[in-house]
Motif scaffolding. Sequence first.
Motif, PDB file in Angstrom:
ATOM      1  N   VAL A   1     -19.951  40.415 -61.672  1.00  0.00           N
ATOM      2  CA  VAL A   1     -19.880  41.807 -62.117  1.00  0.00           C
ATOM      3  C   VAL A   1     -19.305  42.690 -61.011  1.00  0.00           C
ATOM      4  CG1 VAL A   1     -21.227  43.794 -62.874  1.00  0.00           C
ATOM      5  CG2 VAL A   1     -21.766  41.519 -63.758  1.00  0.00           C
ATOM      6  N   ASP A   2     -19.695  42.429 -59.773  1.00  0.00           N
ATOM      7  CA  ASP A   2     -19.173  43.214 -58.645  1.00  0.00           C
ATOM      8  C   ASP A   2     -17.672  42.996 -58.480  1.00  0.00           C
ATOM      9  OD1 ASP A   2     -21.708  44.196 -58.053  1.00  0.00           O
ATOM     10  OD2 ASP A   2     -22.183  42.446 -56.812  1.00  0.00           O
ATOM     11  N   ILE A   3     -17.231  41.782 -58.707  1.00  0.00           N
ATOM     12  CA  ILE A   3     -15.790  41.483 -58.607  1.00  0.00           C
ATOM     13  C   ILE A   3     -15.022  42.246 -59.684  1.00  0.00           C
ATOM     14  CG2 ILE A   3     -14.062  39.655 -58.762  1.00  0.00           C
ATOM     15  CD1 ILE A   3     -16.175  37.724 -57.699  1.00  0.00           C
ATOM     16  N   VAL A   4     -15.561  42.247 -60.907  1.00  0.00           N
ATOM     17  CA  VAL A   4     -14.892  42.962 -62.005  1.00  0.00           C
ATOM     18  C   VAL A   4     -14.829  44.454 -61.701  1.00  0.00           C
ATOM     19  CG1 VAL A   4     -15.053  43.569 -64.438  1.00  0.00           C
ATOM     20  CG2 VAL A   4     -15.521  41.235 -63.722  1.00  0.00           C
ATOM     21  N   ARG A   5     -15.906  45.008 -61.176  1.00  0.00           N
ATOM     22  CA  ARG A   5     -15.901  46.435 -60.819  1.00  0.00           C
ATOM     23  C   ARG A   5     -14.834  46.718 -59.757  1.00  0.00           C
ATOM     24  NH1 ARG A   5     -21.974  46.456 -60.249  1.00  0.00           N
ATOM     25  NH2 ARG A   5     -22.814  46.999 -62.298  1.00  0.00           N
ATOM     26  N   PHE A   6     -14.741  45.846 -58.776  1.00  0.00           N
ATOM     27  CA  PHE A   6     -13.746  46.015 -57.710  1.00  0.00           C
ATOM     28  C   PHE A   6     -12.336  46.041 -58.288  1.00  0.00           C
ATOM     29  CE2 PHE A   6     -10.667  43.881 -54.964  1.00  0.00           C
ATOM     30  CZ  PHE A   6     -10.699  44.671 -53.835  1.00  0.00           C
ATOM     31  N   VAL A   7     -12.038  45.090 -59.179  1.00  0.00           N
ATOM     32  CA  VAL A   7     -10.697  45.014 -59.759  1.00  0.00           C
ATOM     33  C   VAL A   7     -10.421  46.208 -60.661  1.00  0.00           C
ATOM     34  CG1 VAL A   7      -9.211  43.667 -61.292  1.00  0.00           C
ATOM     35  CG2 VAL A   7     -10.594  42.500 -59.582  1.00  0.00           C
ATOM     36  N   MET A   8     -11.408  46.627 -61.439  1.00  0.00           N
ATOM     37  CA  MET A   8     -11.209  47.767 -62.340  1.00  0.00           C
ATOM     38  C   MET A   8     -10.945  49.051 -61.567  1.00  0.00           C
ATOM     39  SD  MET A   8     -13.904  47.205 -65.467  1.00  0.00           S
ATOM     40  CE  MET A   8     -13.557  45.973 -66.739  1.00  0.00           C
ATOM     41  N   ARG A   9     -11.603  49.212 -60.423  1.00  0.00           N
ATOM     42  CA  ARG A   9     -11.315  50.391 -59.595  1.00  0.00           C
ATOM     43  C   ARG A   9      -9.873  50.360 -59.108  1.00  0.00           C
ATOM     44  NH1 ARG A   9     -16.668  49.544 -57.524  1.00  0.00           N
ATOM     45  NH2 ARG A   9     -15.803  48.393 -55.753  1.00  0.00           N
TER      46      ARG A   9
END
Length: 309
Positions: free
Chosen positions: A17-25
Amino acid sequence: MSNTDNNPTRPRDIAFVDIVRFVMRRWLEHPAFLTRTVLGIALATIADVAMPVLSGRLVTDISSHTGGAPHDAAQMALRNDALFMVGGLIALGLVGLLGRRSSYLGITYLSLAIMQRALSQGFARVQRFSTDWHANNFAGSTVRKLTRGMWAIDTLDDTLLLLIAPEVLVLTGTTLVLAWHSPFMGAVLALSVVLFTWLSVVLTLRYVAPSARAANRWDTKVGAAIADAVTCNAVVKAFGAEHREERRLDRVLRAWSGRTARTWIRGTNSANLQGFASLVMRMLLVALIVWQWWQGKAGPGDVAYVLTM
């Protein structure tokens, strides 16, 4: 030198989930490319959802036509409607093609911009680590982590925007359209989609991902062993240690091979289980529409719609 991959103080694995948040930002930093990608996906998805509807109506027109030259106004209307459906299918095909082209071009520029910045920032951060850190970490391992992380962004972008997002939209749209045709079948499809999604997520995050992380760690060690042996070749030659380096690499490669094989086999098992679940879902819908046809509640067009869906 010691490899920090064996260091117990190594940072814990970051949650997906943290990786997805990083990419979405990072996506939001390039709104033009992101908009082009998303709009292209939306157009292609609309075309995919509408095509089965037109196909089913075309089959209904053809099955209702008596053949030959139209004998009355009703037959003429059926023929005209069939021609209109054919034109609609052609138009939807073109819309889908153009939409996918737009999404692929958009994600090309989006991913490259993010990859370039991510690698640049990662390199700048590594450059500022202490001399002691660099002295106790394989240069090859560090390089491999940086480049693999950069290419992981490309894979994640493709997976989220070109695979998962269109599938979610198609399944949602198809479920709504099918529920409009038959609320019962729509409910069955919705439940099947939820169960299929749960199975896919569990298999990916709990079954495949752990072994993939282990394989990636050993892939990093392979890069470290080769890069540092080649970089320090003059020292290796000075001590006549070529055979020792080859044996060391061979041990690393055997460990890497075993963990990579386990990852690939788990990926195959996961894909097979998901494929079986998808087959069960499709056959369930086909069985339901055939049963409704037996009951006189569905015509040829409805059957064609479910089959093409």
